[in-house]
Write a protein that holds these residues in place. Sequence first.
Motif, PDB file in Angstrom:
ATOM      1  N   ASP A 397      20.697 -69.193  18.233  1.00  0.00           N
ATOM      2  CA  ASP A 397      21.146 -70.372  18.958  1.00  0.00           C
ATOM      3  C   ASP A 397      20.797 -70.154  20.419  1.00  0.00           C
ATOM      4  OD1 ASP A 397      22.884 -72.930  18.886  1.00  0.00           O
ATOM      5  OD2 ASP A 397      23.745 -71.769  20.521  1.00  0.00           O
ATOM      6  N   ASP A 481      17.507 -74.070  14.915  1.00  0.00           N
ATOM      7  CA  ASP A 481      17.663 -75.458  15.349  1.00  0.00           C
ATOM      8  C   ASP A 481      16.492 -75.738  16.287  1.00  0.00           C
ATOM      9  OD1 ASP A 481      18.332 -77.839  16.569  1.00  0.00           O
ATOM     10  OD2 ASP A 481      20.118 -77.054  17.583  1.00  0.00           O
ATOM     11  N   ASP A 562      28.211 -69.731  20.403  1.00  0.00           N
ATOM     12  CA  ASP A 562      26.795 -69.503  20.115  1.00  0.00           C
ATOM     13  C   ASP A 562      26.585 -68.562  18.927  1.00  0.00           C
ATOM     14  OD1 ASP A 562      25.318 -70.606  22.868  1.00  0.00           O
ATOM     15  OD2 ASP A 562      27.358 -69.877  23.140  1.00  0.00           O
ATOM     16  N   ALA A 565      27.327 -70.483  15.780  1.00  0.00           N
ATOM     17  CA  ALA A 565      26.269 -71.454  15.495  1.00  0.00           C
ATOM     18  C   ALA A 565      25.049 -70.761  14.913  1.00  0.00           C
ATOM     19  CB  ALA A 565      25.906 -72.211  16.773  1.00  0.00           C
ATOM     20  N   ASN A 569      23.531 -71.342  11.007  1.00  0.00           N
ATOM     21  CA  ASN A 569      22.129 -71.597  10.672  1.00  0.00           C
ATOM     22  C   ASN A 569      21.648 -70.649   9.574  1.00  0.00           C
ATOM     23  OD1 ASN A 569      21.840 -73.672  12.517  1.00  0.00           O
ATOM     24  ND2 ASN A 569      21.050 -72.362  14.145  1.00  0.00           N
TER      25      ASN A 569
END
Length: 598
Positions: A397, A481, A562, A565, A569
């Motif tokens: 991230d 992402d 972070d 995240a 993922n």
Amino acid sequence: MTMTSKTVLKMNYTERVAFWSSYREEQASWGAYLLNPYPELLTTWYAERLIDGSIPASKENIQSAKRHIRDLGRQGTDDFPWVFDSERAHRPIRYIEKKCKPTEGDFESFVLQPWQHFIIGSMFGWVHKDTGERRFREGLVFVGRKNGKTSLISGLSTYMLGYDGEQGANVYVLANARDQAGLLFDKAAEMVKQSPALYKKFGKPKRAAITYEFTFSKMEPRASDSRKLDGLNTHFGVFDEIHEFTNYKLINVIKKSRGTRKQPLIVYITTAGYVLEGPLMSYYEQGIDCLEHLEDDIDERTFYYIAKLDSPEEADDPTKWIKANPNICMMNFIGMVDDYVKDKKDPKEFADWITKQFNLFSDIDELSFVDMPTIKKNNKTIDLETLKGKHCVGGFDLSETEDFTAAVLEFPLNDGEVFVMQHTWIPQARYDKDQNKERIKAWEKQGDLTIIPGDYVNYEYVFEWFVEKSKLYDIIQVNYDKAKALRLNKELINYGFETEETRQGFVTLGGPMQNLKEMLLDGKVIHNNSKLFNWYLSNVKLVKDRNSNYLPTKQNKNRKIDGFAAMLNSHVKVLDLLVKPQGKAKVTFYSVSDLRNL
């Protein structure tokens, strides 16, 4: 508390009144609840009652009691040069009961309860066998709200001002904000005004100082936002509600200001709170470590009293409330039960009860991803050597370059658990403006974070981390992402990594997010007790998207997610590896090695 055939929560009002009256009489009959000052010191007696179970207590306070008894058995030796002086221990207790007057409630004088004998007696009674100097330099008193914290602060601060025998004693009542510190000082000033003995000794309190001119001593309020924090010389500092502190600024000032004192004492008196990355959480964890490993003699000069429920489930059993509220017999128990029954129906109110009355760290937002007890449940560790050559999935991230950037490797394990290896980078410029540098340094020391030179995080740091890890582990895929990640993704592909975009939305993330929460609830997420990763988890809350689906976001701009995240993922792919459907209405579990051999 005495058990009954009918739970307290299900009793009607009349039954509760009868139960409570009977309970208090029974407790008073053998000394667990005192109606009058007890002429002898009860420090050791109370410790024995916690150990034998006569008085219910948290597992931490039972350990604190065992620590006291253990120390009595080895006192005065070369390895443990401290001795327990009952007279020194009892002196401040007698002072509060004889000279101080309550400023609230219908009470003519203080009757300190056995638990207060234990706290005060421990902090003041343990002294060096040769010099007589106090053993404890700091103390953490962790109790639920409305357990008399303010009165204890006022009593101890006036004792240390004029009755501890210290020349030029500087006493500070301390809080996160000036108005709170002022409130504490005003309570101490009211105590002086109401007590003829104290008024005669100290005179009329000034607007922001109580003085004892005979020894050139003074008491003053100070706060984190006070304009003047230099030039302090602390003999006694008492902090109120450090759960509100987000940094160590004032704490460090007070600690460093005691250098010329022979036996300074700093006490933190607080409930639990919502600043999960602040000083309180650090001190709390130090206390747990000290009390759980008594034989290691950790932190010999800090006293810990940690009153809390042992689990959230105990909240529904008021006979257990004394664990977090040792002053329960002095409280409006019937009103508390009535309020709890009503407030439990509201998630926010219930969360506040869990945190403030029962002293379990929690977040007040009912949409928090997971609570603190769940986070703490995921405390397993594994040897990293056993992971060499193992399959894993990467995730990252990227920040807006000037903030937190995180990358993870997530390893599916054969028993349905996962191991998360994460690393975070922040630029020096971000570190310089952080309000809690000690926390970041602790993460850096643990090896979970790197402070890099300059004003931003270059993606090359993340690229090099994946390259280095690929020499140790089989990274089968890196999920990302695409926002801000196109260049890094291209470099990873050029190096030879297989990558896959993780679309940010409920369709892609909803299932993995729910599965990850279930794994956390089951204690199946292993990260070798990374404090930084725990912080990331505690910062996640859920918000609805435009289709009324819940997605993760951070609690506020300062509470980063972070690392979470990045793991979310990677977990999109890991979930596929952990669970593979076979036919109708049947789910089969496979290890990664099994999948490779299919």
